[in-house]
Scaffold this active site. Sequence first.
Site, PDB file in Angstrom:
ATOM      1  NE  ARG A 118      -3.872  -2.129   2.215  1.00 21.96           N
ATOM      2  CZ  ARG A 118      -3.614  -3.170   2.993  1.00 21.96           C
ATOM      3  NH1 ARG A 118      -2.582  -3.140   3.813  1.00 21.96           N
ATOM      4  NH2 ARG A 118      -4.397  -4.220   2.958  1.00 21.96           N
ATOM      5  CE  LYS A 140      -1.006  14.200 -13.424  1.00 22.63           C
ATOM      6  NZ  LYS A 140      -1.380  14.635 -14.790  1.00 22.63           N
ATOM      7  CD  GLU A 182       6.260  16.764 -21.623  1.00 16.79           C
ATOM      8  OE1 GLU A 182       5.105  17.213 -21.697  1.00 16.79           O
ATOM      9  OE2 GLU A 182       6.565  15.612 -21.999  1.00 16.79           O
ATOM     10  CE  LYS A 224       4.907  17.680 -13.208  1.00 13.32           C
ATOM     11  NZ  LYS A 224       5.186  16.369 -13.761  1.00 13.32           N
ATOM     12  CD  GLU A 234      -4.230  16.828 -14.375  1.00 12.95           C
ATOM     13  OE1 GLU A 234      -3.110  16.309 -14.264  1.00 12.95           O
ATOM     14  OE2 GLU A 234      -4.959  16.664 -15.352  1.00 12.95           O
ATOM     15  NE  ARG A 238       0.492  17.240 -11.651  1.00 12.48           N
ATOM     16  CZ  ARG A 238       1.095  16.325 -10.920  1.00 12.48           C
ATOM     17  NH1 ARG A 238       0.775  16.165  -9.658  1.00 12.48           N
ATOM     18  NH2 ARG A 238       2.034  15.564 -11.443  1.00 12.48           N
ATOM     19  CG  ASN A 242      -2.878  17.446 -18.749  1.00 17.85           C
ATOM     20  OD1 ASN A 242      -1.904  16.698 -18.638  1.00 17.85           O
ATOM     21  ND2 ASN A 242      -3.846  17.495 -17.847  1.00 17.85           N
ATOM     22  CG  HIS A 245       0.387  16.225 -22.664  1.00 19.66           C
ATOM     23  ND1 HIS A 245       1.155  17.356 -22.798  1.00 19.66           N
ATOM     24  CD2 HIS A 245       1.217  15.272 -22.174  1.00 19.66           C
ATOM     25  CE1 HIS A 245       2.383  17.091 -22.386  1.00 19.66           C
ATOM     26  NE2 HIS A 245       2.458  15.842 -22.002  1.00 19.66           N
ATOM     27  CG  HIS A 249      -1.454  11.510 -23.868  1.00 16.32           C
ATOM     28  ND1 HIS A 249      -1.971  11.973 -22.692  1.00 16.32           N
ATOM     29  CD2 HIS A 249      -0.145  11.266 -23.628  1.00 16.32           C
ATOM     30  CE1 HIS A 249      -1.006  12.003 -21.778  1.00 16.32           C
ATOM     31  NE2 HIS A 249       0.117  11.592 -22.321  1.00 16.32           N
ATOM     32  CG  HIS A 261       5.438  11.635 -23.820  1.00 13.50           C
ATOM     33  ND1 HIS A 261       4.082  11.438 -23.780  1.00 13.50           N
ATOM     34  CD2 HIS A 261       5.684  12.708 -23.031  1.00 13.50           C
ATOM     35  CE1 HIS A 261       3.532  12.338 -22.986  1.00 13.50           C
ATOM     36  NE2 HIS A 261       4.484  13.126 -22.521  1.00 13.50           N
TER      37      HIS A 261
HETATM   38  N1  LIG Z   1       4.485  11.049 -14.453  1.00 10.09           N
HETATM   39  C1  LIG Z   1       4.544  12.172 -15.125  1.00 10.09           C
HETATM   40  O1  LIG Z   1       4.193  13.232 -14.611  1.00 10.09           O
HETATM   41  C2  LIG Z   1       5.055  12.145 -16.521  1.00 10.09           C
HETATM   42  C3  LIG Z   1       5.369  13.346 -17.155  1.00 10.09           C
HETATM   43  C4  LIG Z   1       5.903  13.292 -18.439  1.00 10.09           C
HETATM   44  C5  LIG Z   1       6.107  12.080 -19.054  1.00 10.09           C
HETATM   45  N2  LIG Z   1       5.791  10.923 -18.416  1.00 10.09           N
HETATM   46  C6  LIG Z   1       6.013   9.622 -19.052  1.00 10.09           C
HETATM   47  O2  LIG Z   1       7.400   9.483 -19.324  1.00 10.09           O
HETATM   48  C7  LIG Z   1       7.560   8.587 -20.420  1.00 10.09           C
HETATM   49  C8  LIG Z   1       8.546   9.184 -21.384  1.00 10.09           C
HETATM   50  O3  LIG Z   1       9.770   9.388 -20.731  1.00 10.09           O
HETATM   51  P1  LIG Z   1      11.152   9.249 -21.507  1.00 10.09           P
HETATM   52  O4  LIG Z   1      11.083  10.029 -22.755  1.00 10.09           O
HETATM   53  O5  LIG Z   1      12.209   9.523 -20.524  1.00 10.09           O
HETATM   54  O6  LIG Z   1      11.113   7.715 -21.952  1.00 10.09           O
HETATM   55  P2  LIG Z   1      11.992   6.441 -21.588  1.00 10.09           P
HETATM   56  O7  LIG Z   1      12.010   6.195 -20.140  1.00 10.09           O
HETATM   57  O8  LIG Z   1      11.502   5.382 -22.484  1.00 10.09           O
HETATM   58  O9  LIG Z   1      13.473   6.863 -22.006  1.00 10.09           O
HETATM   59  C9  LIG Z   1      13.751   7.113 -23.349  1.00 10.09           C
HETATM   60  C10 LIG Z   1      14.904   6.249 -23.871  1.00 10.09           C
HETATM   61  O10 LIG Z   1      16.114   6.819 -23.406  1.00 10.09           O
HETATM   62  C11 LIG Z   1      16.902   5.815 -22.791  1.00 10.09           C
HETATM   63  N3  LIG Z   1      17.678   6.496 -21.761  1.00 10.09           N
HETATM   64  C12 LIG Z   1      17.197   7.067 -20.626  1.00 10.09           C
HETATM   65  N4  LIG Z   1      18.202   7.691 -19.985  1.00 10.09           N
HETATM   66  C13 LIG Z   1      19.316   7.503 -20.735  1.00 10.09           C
HETATM   67  C14 LIG Z   1      20.668   7.930 -20.601  1.00 10.09           C
HETATM   68  N5  LIG Z   1      21.067   8.681 -19.578  1.00 10.09           N
HETATM   69  N6  LIG Z   1      21.551   7.541 -21.549  1.00 10.09           N
HETATM   70  C15 LIG Z   1      21.143   6.798 -22.618  1.00 10.09           C
HETATM   71  N7  LIG Z   1      19.886   6.397 -22.808  1.00 10.09           N
HETATM   72  C16 LIG Z   1      18.986   6.745 -21.870  1.00 10.09           C
HETATM   73  C17 LIG Z   1      15.937   4.756 -22.322  1.00 10.09           C
HETATM   74  O11 LIG Z   1      16.551   3.496 -22.237  1.00 10.09           O
HETATM   75  C18 LIG Z   1      14.879   4.803 -23.412  1.00 10.09           C
HETATM   76  O12 LIG Z   1      15.280   4.007 -24.492  1.00 10.09           O
HETATM   77  C19 LIG Z   1       6.184   8.399 -21.018  1.00 10.09           C
HETATM   78  O13 LIG Z   1       5.706   7.132 -20.647  1.00 10.09           O
HETATM   79  C20 LIG Z   1       5.352   9.483 -20.379  1.00 10.09           C
HETATM   80  O14 LIG Z   1       3.998   9.132 -20.252  1.00 10.09           O
HETATM   81  C21 LIG Z   1       5.269  10.947 -17.172  1.00 10.09           C
HETATM   82 ZN   LIG Z   2       4.230  14.866 -21.363  1.00 10.84          ZN
END
Ligand SMILES: NC(=O)c1ccc[n+]([C@@H]2O[C@H](COP(=O)([O-])OP(=O)(O)OC[C@H]3O[C@@H](n4cnc5c(N)ncnc54)[C@H](O)[C@@H]3O)[C@@H](O)[C@H]2O)c1
Ligand SMILES: [Zn+2]
Length: 359
Positions: A118, A140, A182, A224, A234, A238, A242, A245, A249, A261
Site C-alpha cells: 500500500r 503521478k 516538454e 512543475k 490536478e 495542474r 496537459n 497532450h 497522447h 512522447h
Molecule cells: N508522471 C509524469 O508526470 C510524466 C510526465 C511526463 C512524461 N511521463 C512519461 O514518461 C515517459 C517518457 O519518458 P522518456 O522520454 O524519458 O522515456 P523512456 O524512459 O523510455 O526513455 C527514453 C529512452 O532513453 C533511454 N535512456 C534514458 N536515460 C538515458 C541515458 N542517460 N543515456 C542513454 N539512454 C537513456 C531509455 O533506455 C529509453 O530508451 C512516457 O511514458 C510518459 O507518459 C510521465
Molecule cells: Zn508529457
Amino acid sequence: MRIVDVQIAGRAYPIFIGRGARRQIADELRRLGGVETVAIIADQTVADLHLPKLLEAFPKPPVQLFVQPGEASKSLDAAARLYDGLAEARLGRKDVIVTFGGGVACDLGGFVAATWLRGVRFIQVATSLEASIDASVGGKTAVNHSTAKNLIGVFHQPSAVIVDLDFLGSLPEREIQAGLAESVKQAAVRDAEFFAWHEANVSAILGRSPDALMHLISRNCQIKAEIVARDEREENLRAILNHGHTIGHALEHLLHYELRHGECVALGMLVENELAVARGLLPRGVAERVQTLLHRLGLRTCLPRELATEDVLAACRLDKKNRAGAIHCVLLSAIGAPQVVGGVADAEIVAALAVVAPK
Ligand SMILES: NC(=O)c1ccc[n+]([C@@H]2O[C@H](COP(=O)([O-])OP(=O)(O)OC[C@H]3O[C@@H](n4cnc5c(N)ncnc54)[C@H](O)[C@@H]3O)[C@@H](O)[C@H]2O)c1
Ligand SMILES: [Zn+2]
C-alpha cells in the site's frame, strides 16, 4: 548543485540537480530513516551505461531489478515481475525503492512503489531529459492500458528526486529533443520569459552547454514544483501542464510509440495552437513563434504518415481529461496564458490537424 523544493504540505521533498547529484543518495536514505533494504528498479539500457557509478553512492549494495527499455514496459505485466522481485527481497514497509531511468522507469517504478504494501517510499533518479524536467517530479505514477496511456495509476510523491547531469551525457540526441518539447510546453503555459530564453539559447541548449542544461532543468523543476504544490491532484491549476497532450497522447497511441512522447507533445501543441487560432483565441503570430522554436530545437513539425481522422478523434475521446465524451484541450491565448477548454468539436480538431499534415 541546485536544490529545488517541492512544497507539498506534510510531504515536501527536494530535487537535487547537478553533476554528481547521485552522491546525495546516502544522506537521503539516512534522512528517511529505518531503511534496511533498498531495491533499485532500473531501465536496462541505463543500467548498462551507468549502474556502477550509481552503486558507488549507496552505503550498502541494493537489490537490483531491471526493466526492458521502452513504453511497453509501462504495463501491469512488468509491474507483476517487479512485485516478484520485491517479494523475494522481502522489501518491507520502511524500505525504499530507487527508480533509475527515464520517464518509463519513473512511472512504472513509482507505480510499483505506490502499490507495494500500500505504498513504500521511493527516490527517483531521472536520467532522461523528459524525466528530469517532468516525469520524476509531481507524484503521478502509472502504467498503460491497451486502450490508452496512463489509465492505471496512483498519486504517490517521491521522497527525493535526483538529476545527475553525469548520467544525461549519454542521452541520444533524439531523446534530448523530445525532452525539449516538454520544456517548451512548460514555458508556454507558465513563463513567457523562460520561453524567450529558449529562443535566445537554441545553440547552447542543443550543444548541451552545462550552464544551459542546468538552467533549463532547474527552471522546469521550479515551474512543475510550484504547480504541483498548489494543486497536487490536478483539480484545477495542474491541468495546464496537459497543453499539447490531448492531441499528443492520441497521436502517441496511434503511432504505436514510433514517435517519442515529447515528439507527439510537440505535434499536439501545434494542432492545439492551430485550434486556438481558429477560435480567435490565439494570434497566429504566437502559434508561428512556437512552431519556429520547436523546429529550431530539431523537433518534427509534421506527422510521419497519414492518419485516419476518425482514429485521431476516437483516440482523443479516451483522454482522461474528458467528461461525458466531450473533448477537452488546454489552449493558449498568449505565451504564459493557458485555459482549459471543454466541448472541442470534432470538426475543429479535423481542421486543425492540417497544420501537421505529412509533407
Ligand atoms: N508522471 C509524469 O508526470 C510524466 C510526465 C511526463 C512524461 N511521463 C512519461 O514518461 C515517459 C517518457 O519518458 P522518456 O522520454 O524519458 O522515456 P523512456 O524512459 O523510455 O526513455 C527514453 C529512452 O532513453 C533511454 N535512456 C534514458 N536515460 C538515458 C541515458 N542517460 N543515456 C542513454 N539512454 C537513456 C531509455 O533506455 C529509453 O530508451 C512516457 O511514458 C510518459 O507518459 C510521465
Ligand atoms: Zn508529457
